[in-house]
Design a protein around this motif. Structure first.
Motif, PDB file in Angstrom:
ATOM      1  N   VAL A  48       9.589   2.749  -1.116  1.00 24.65           N
ATOM      2  CA  VAL A  48      10.119   1.612  -1.875  1.00 24.65           C
ATOM      3  C   VAL A  48      11.202   0.887  -1.074  1.00 24.65           C
ATOM      4  O   VAL A  48      11.184  -0.345  -0.952  1.00 24.65           O
ATOM      5  CB  VAL A  48      10.693   2.092  -3.227  1.00 24.65           C
ATOM      6  N   SER A  49      12.129   1.644  -0.497  1.00 22.81           N
ATOM      7  CA  SER A  49      13.213   0.971   0.214  1.00 22.81           C
ATOM      8  C   SER A  49      12.712   0.336   1.499  1.00 22.81           C
ATOM      9  O   SER A  49      13.330  -0.567   2.035  1.00 22.81           O
ATOM     10  CB  SER A  49      14.362   1.937   0.503  1.00 22.81           C
ATOM     11  N   GLY A  50      11.597   0.816   2.021  1.00 26.85           N
ATOM     12  CA  GLY A  50      11.059   0.184   3.214  1.00 26.85           C
ATOM     13  C   GLY A  50      10.269  -1.064   2.908  1.00 26.85           C
ATOM     14  O   GLY A  50      10.426  -2.100   3.558  1.00 26.85           O
ATOM     15  N   ALA A  51       9.413  -0.975   1.883  1.00 34.19           N
ATOM     16  CA  ALA A  51       8.492  -2.076   1.631  1.00 34.19           C
ATOM     17  C   ALA A  51       9.066  -3.161   0.742  1.00 34.19           C
ATOM     18  O   ALA A  51       8.698  -4.321   0.864  1.00 34.19           O
ATOM     19  CB  ALA A  51       7.217  -1.523   0.997  1.00 34.19           C
ATOM     20  N   VAL A 108       2.232   1.960  -3.500  1.00 35.95           N
ATOM     21  CA  VAL A 108       1.202   2.364  -4.457  1.00 35.95           C
ATOM     22  C   VAL A 108       0.751   3.795  -4.174  1.00 35.95           C
ATOM     23  O   VAL A 108       0.618   4.622  -5.083  1.00 35.95           O
ATOM     24  CB  VAL A 108       0.014   1.383  -4.406  1.00 35.95           C
ATOM     25  N   VAL A 109       0.534   4.090  -2.896  1.00 36.20           N
ATOM     26  CA  VAL A 109       0.128   5.456  -2.532  1.00 36.20           C
ATOM     27  C   VAL A 109       1.224   6.451  -2.892  1.00 36.20           C
ATOM     28  O   VAL A 109       0.945   7.535  -3.426  1.00 36.20           O
ATOM     29  CB  VAL A 109      -0.202   5.529  -1.029  1.00 36.20           C
ATOM     30  N   ALA A 110       2.462   6.081  -2.622  1.00 41.27           N
ATOM     31  CA  ALA A 110       3.568   6.996  -2.920  1.00 41.27           C
ATOM     32  C   ALA A 110       3.670   7.229  -4.430  1.00 41.27           C
ATOM     33  O   ALA A 110       3.903   8.352  -4.875  1.00 41.27           O
ATOM     34  CB  ALA A 110       4.877   6.442  -2.373  1.00 41.27           C
ATOM     35  N   VAL A 111       3.492   6.195  -5.216  1.00 39.27           N
ATOM     36  CA  VAL A 111       3.524   6.362  -6.671  1.00 39.27           C
ATOM     37  C   VAL A 111       2.398   7.280  -7.111  1.00 39.27           C
ATOM     38  O   VAL A 111       2.588   8.191  -7.934  1.00 39.27           O
ATOM     39  CB  VAL A 111       3.429   4.992  -7.379  1.00 39.27           C
ATOM     40  N   PHE A 112       1.217   7.050  -6.561  1.00 44.51           N
ATOM     41  CA  PHE A 112       0.067   7.892  -6.899  1.00 44.51           C
ATOM     42  C   PHE A 112       0.378   9.357  -6.637  1.00 44.51           C
ATOM     43  O   PHE A 112       0.194  10.232  -7.501  1.00 44.51           O
ATOM     44  CB  PHE A 112      -1.140   7.441  -6.073  1.00 44.51           C
ATOM     45  N   LEU A 113       0.883   9.644  -5.436  1.00 44.53           N
ATOM     46  CA  LEU A 113       1.155  11.032  -5.078  1.00 44.53           C
ATOM     47  C   LEU A 113       2.275  11.619  -5.919  1.00 44.53           C
ATOM     48  O   LEU A 113       2.208  12.775  -6.345  1.00 44.53           O
ATOM     49  CB  LEU A 113       1.502  11.118  -3.592  1.00 44.53           C
ATOM     50  N   ALA A 147       0.832  -1.208   0.000  1.00 44.33           N
ATOM     51  CA  ALA A 147       0.000   0.000   0.000  1.00 44.33           C
ATOM     52  C   ALA A 147       0.859   1.247   0.000  1.00 44.33           C
ATOM     53  O   ALA A 147       0.564   2.220  -0.692  1.00 44.33           O
ATOM     54  CB  ALA A 147      -0.931  -0.014   1.206  1.00 44.33           C
ATOM     55  N   ALA A 148       1.929   1.214   0.792  1.00 46.30           N
ATOM     56  CA  ALA A 148       2.784   2.399   0.897  1.00 46.30           C
ATOM     57  C   ALA A 148       3.348   2.771  -0.470  1.00 46.30           C
ATOM     58  O   ALA A 148       3.345   3.935  -0.863  1.00 46.30           O
ATOM     59  CB  ALA A 148       3.918   2.139   1.885  1.00 46.30           C
TER      60      ALA A 148
END
Lengths: 690, 159
Positions: free
Chosen positions: A510-513, A452-457, A449-450
């Motif tokens: 990305v680096s977290g997930a 995908v949301v980050a890409v969206f933003l 989720a993190a």
């Protein structure tokens, strides 16, 4: 020995000059005819000379191995390489305060350049306040944090700098850049105090400090990014941000400073949020002092903790003084700076900035709370508790998300009021592009989720900027676009910084997930699969350098039979230090970073932690974008027309003529400055912006 | 195509794509997580400066990681494992302060701050009072001024 005498005398010169500047500056504000600009000039010159000579004397003592000087005896070794000898001037407490006064003197000189005569009461008052700050820091160097003490018994050699500060060239850039950021915010604070003392409202103090604000903000941003990079490349624990108290101590003023630079634009354009700006600048400056206190006093144990000294209580005292003086002055004179108008709607540019202010203030509060909480608990109950990563992540993620959302919408809203139709029109294409990107990412197999949301933003913000670029350019050609970004440097520098910031968020997500990690304990010749390669431990090698012993473990990464990389994570031991320093091996490729950190090395086995971070380079590139955005915004230098320049009364020509121009593109359309400078009259305003 | 990209068509398409993205994320929620690693991230290494047990290279941390792995394999719950370490090292070893007693405030204050922030946003925005219609002579004055400014504008130098 000579160097120490010269250095200490120079510090005293600086101290005396600061006292003179404080007294004369504040006096000039009340009685402009009793003080001459030349007197202020001499005082500032004394500050600059004192700080510069002191710094040079310190460097000379280090470079000539003068162990009679206490600082050199504590922080230098004969075998230390040249680069790290030079940087050891700021690697320890006393030297770093000398650097602080040097930067402070530099900023004071820059302020002086904008003060053309003592009739400029705002400017002379600001110089006076900067003199007061100089008194404190020069006083600190000359008494409690004195690097120039002479030792009775001269040791033949010293322990050298902290091993962690001898490993990487970044030590030459990270502290000075951070200090430019910290000290830079003294300038708007001084101008705000001067404006309060005069009881004058208006955006004058903001216009004149725009340059220093941006320099400070850019420096602090760069310092934070370099700090993260250093943590990643040097400390070897596999990450770049630990919510360490000292990291937080630099983040919190950055958050307040970011709120301030946004809110300042609204005041210059619309005359609103004036109280916010005064409070924000007091908070930012106080937080830089608090940050220094947290770093120097080791009151919260941390990787950066230096030894305990009396500097801590002194900084704490100064912090209290700043808060009492600043907030007290605001309480007494604040009614004169309260804006005449407030934002009419949250759905507007100024409304978005207000939301931004509140979110950043909340973020700063939460980080500060988590950092200081263990201190208070221990002070009041004696119990030791920890507030760590899980707490901060839990707070930072929703706040970060809200901030990014504001960033995606806010800059594209019109001033005053945005109707639903306008908002929908401006958001339609960015939302479409962002949704497409999110769907693409999900279809490519990423389920976090993190991410995908980050890409969206990220796509929303980039698409929004591109849309705005194309929509507001004079013509849809390269020339038209260039004219636009050159004409409105403040706005477009900000957009670049926004893009950098959202890419930072994406990189963190990305680096977290999507990271992979494992650990292995290998004998020579043994292999383990990792990140699609085969990692083989070949053996260890020992190298003796003049100042350290390096024990390196040699690993080879193979793709099938082909050797793609030789990695050598190392352990360095220094002769006069107990602590050994591990340096990881970081292999950066466009797809990912392969990170190998040694945890244990002996004759039989090598134990390592292995990390694979996809797209890690994006974090550093995005950090660079943020700094470039700040630098671009700095570059605006259109002169403002003569009729808009505020006049001065006594002792000199037009003031602030060249300090104000940076705000011209925004201000010329938006406000008309009354010709009689400096009175607390309401400003005539032309409803702004198209 | 251009008409489709305008207004409703675009929003509809965006909604569809978003639905795809959300569905994908929700479908991927039942991944097996590395419980031991997540627990290790919540424990603090006793011999280091603010590094978690998961990241620390020290021997103590290595021993603690082994203990965590054993307990996870033995089927103990997250809270039991954290309690075990807290009993041995004190509250300090937990990165997450407990939500009671002295550390209750650190969880409560942010919530209060959010509430205060929301209230501030509501209060700070003031709707302008409804404008009264101008008197005739005032209206004439306004028009005269506007005409004068419009005439002046041609003479001002533009930056």
């Amino acid at each position: 020995m000579i160097a120490a005498a010269i250095g200490w005398t120079a510090v005293l010169l600086g101290l005396a000059s600061s006292v003179v500047l404080a007294v004369q500056g504040l006096r000039a504000q009340r009685h402009p005819d009793r003080v001459h600009r030349g007197q202020l000039r001499i005082a500032v010159f004394g500050m600059v000379a004192g700080a510069a000579v002191a710094f040079l004397a310190l460097e000379m003592a280090l470079l000539t191995d003068d162990f009679a000087v206490s600082y050199v005896a504590a922080n230098h070794a004969r075998a230390t390489p040249l680069l790290f000898t030079v940087t050891s001037a700021w690697s320890a407490l006393e030297g770093s305060i000398v650097l602080w006064v040097l930067v402070l003197a530099g900023f004071t000189a820059a302020v002086l350049r904008g003060v053309r005569g003592t009739g400029d009461r705002l400017g002379t008052g600001a110089l006076g306040v900067m003199g007061l700050v100089g008194v404190f820091f020069f006083g600190l160097v000359s008494t409690v944090a004195n690097p120039f003490r002479i030792l009775a018994v001269v040791p033949p050699d010293g322990p050298g700098p902290n091993p962690l500060l001898q490993n990487h060239i970044l030590v030459a850039f990270h502290p000075p850049l951070l200090y430019v950021g910290y000290v830079g915010f003294t300038v708007p604070f001084a101008f705000a105090m001067s404006a309060l003392l005069r009881g004058e409202a208006g955006p004058d103090w903001l216009r004149r400090t725009r340059r220093s604000n941006l320099v400070a903000w850019t420096g602090l941003s760069g310092g934070l990014v370099l700090g993260a990079w250093w943590s990643y490349e040097v400390l070897g624990w596999g990450g770049f941000w630990a919510w360490d108290p000292v990291e937080n101590a630099a983040l919190v003023p950055w958050l307040a400073g970011t709120a301030f630079i946004h809110s300042a634009v609204v005041q210059v354009k619309r005359g609103m949020l004036q109280s916010w700006n005064v409070l924000l600048v007091i908070a930012t400056f106080a937080l830089t002092i608090l940050g220094t206190f947290l770093t120097r006093s080791s009151v919260v144990a941390s990787v950066h903790g230096f030894t305990r000294s009396a500097v801590g209580p002194a900084l704490l005292g100064f912090l209290l003084l700043v808060l009492v003086a600043g907030l007290g002055l605001f309480a007494v004179r604040g009614h004169r700076v309260v804006s005449g108008s407030r934002p009419e709607s949250l759905v507007s540019r100024e409304g978005a900035v207000l939301v931004n202010n509140v979110l950043l203030a909340l973020f700063a509060f939460v980080v500060l709370l988590g950092t200081l909480y263990p201190v208070f608990v221990e002070a009041f109950t004696g119990a030791q508790v920890s507030v760590g990563r899980p707490f901060f992540d839990r707070m930072a993620v929703p706040l970060g998300f809200a901030l990014l959302l504001t960033m995606a919408i806010g800059p594209f809203l019109p001033y005053r009021l945005a109707t639903g139709r306008v908002v929908a029109d401006r958001l339609r294409l960015p939302v479409l592009a962002a949704s497409a990107a999110a769907a693409a990412v999900v279809l490519a197999g990423i389920r976090s989720a993190a991410v995908v949301v980050a890409v969206f933003l990220a796509v929303a913000i980039v698409a929004g900027s591109v849309r705005e670029l194309l929509a507001t350019a004079p013509s849809r050609s390269l020339r038209g676009l260039l004219r636009l970004v050159r004409g409105r440097r403040g706005y477009w520098g900000g957009q670049l910084a926004h893009v950098g910031l959202v890419l930072v968020a994406l990189s963190i997500a990305v680096s977290g997930a999507l990271a992979q990690r494992s650990s292995a304990s290998l004998t020579p010749g043994q292999s383990v699969p990792f990140a699609g390669y085969t990692l083989t431990y070949e053996g260890q090698a020992q190298r003796q350098l003049p100042d350290r012993t390096v024990l390196a473990a040699r690993f080879v990464l193979r793709d099938g039979d082909r050797v793609v990389r030789v990695a050598e994570p190392r352990l360095s031991t220094f002769p006069n230090q107990v602590q050994a320093v591990a340096a990881p091996s970081v292999w950066t490729t466009p797809r990912q970073d392969v990170y190998i950190a040694l945890t244990r090395l002996d004759d039989q086995r090598a134990a390592v932690n292995l990390y694979r971070y996809p797209l890690m380079w994006l974090l550093w590139a995005a950090g660079l974008l943020i700094v470039l955005g700040g630098a671009w915004a700095l570059g605006a230098h259109l002169p403002i027309p003569r009729r808009l320049r505020p006049a001065t009364v006594a002792g000199g020509g037009p003031s602030a003529a060249d300090a104000a121009p940076a705000a011209a593109p925004e201000s010329a359309e938006a406000t008309v400055q009354p010709a009689s400078g400096g009175q607390s009259a309401t400003q005539g305003q032309v409803p702004a912006d198209a | 195509m251009r008409e489709f990209l305008t207004r409703r068509g675009a929003w509809l398409l965006a909604a569809v794509l978003l639905a795809v993205a959300v569905a994908g994320v929700l479908a991927g929620r039942d991944r097996p997580t590395d419980r031991a690693y997540e627990l290790e991230q919540r424990l603090r290494c006793p011999t280091c400066q603010s590094v978690s047990v998961a990241d620390s290279p020290s021997d103590t941390a290595a021993a603690m990681r082994v203990t965590v792995a054993e307990q996870v394999a033995a089927g103990r719950s997250d809270q039991e494992i954290l309690d075990y370490f807290r009993a041995r090292y004190g509250f300090w070893v937990l990165f997450d302060p407990p939500a009671r007693g002295a550390t209750l405030l650190v969880w409560v204050l942010p919530v209060l701050a959010v509430v205060a922030a929301a209230a501030l946003l509501v209060v700070a925005v003031r709707r302008p009072a409804p404008a009264e219609p101008l008197a005739e002579d005032e209206r004439a004055r306004v028009y005269a001024e506007v005409r004068r400014l419009a005439a002046d504008d041609g003479q001002d130098e533009q930056p």
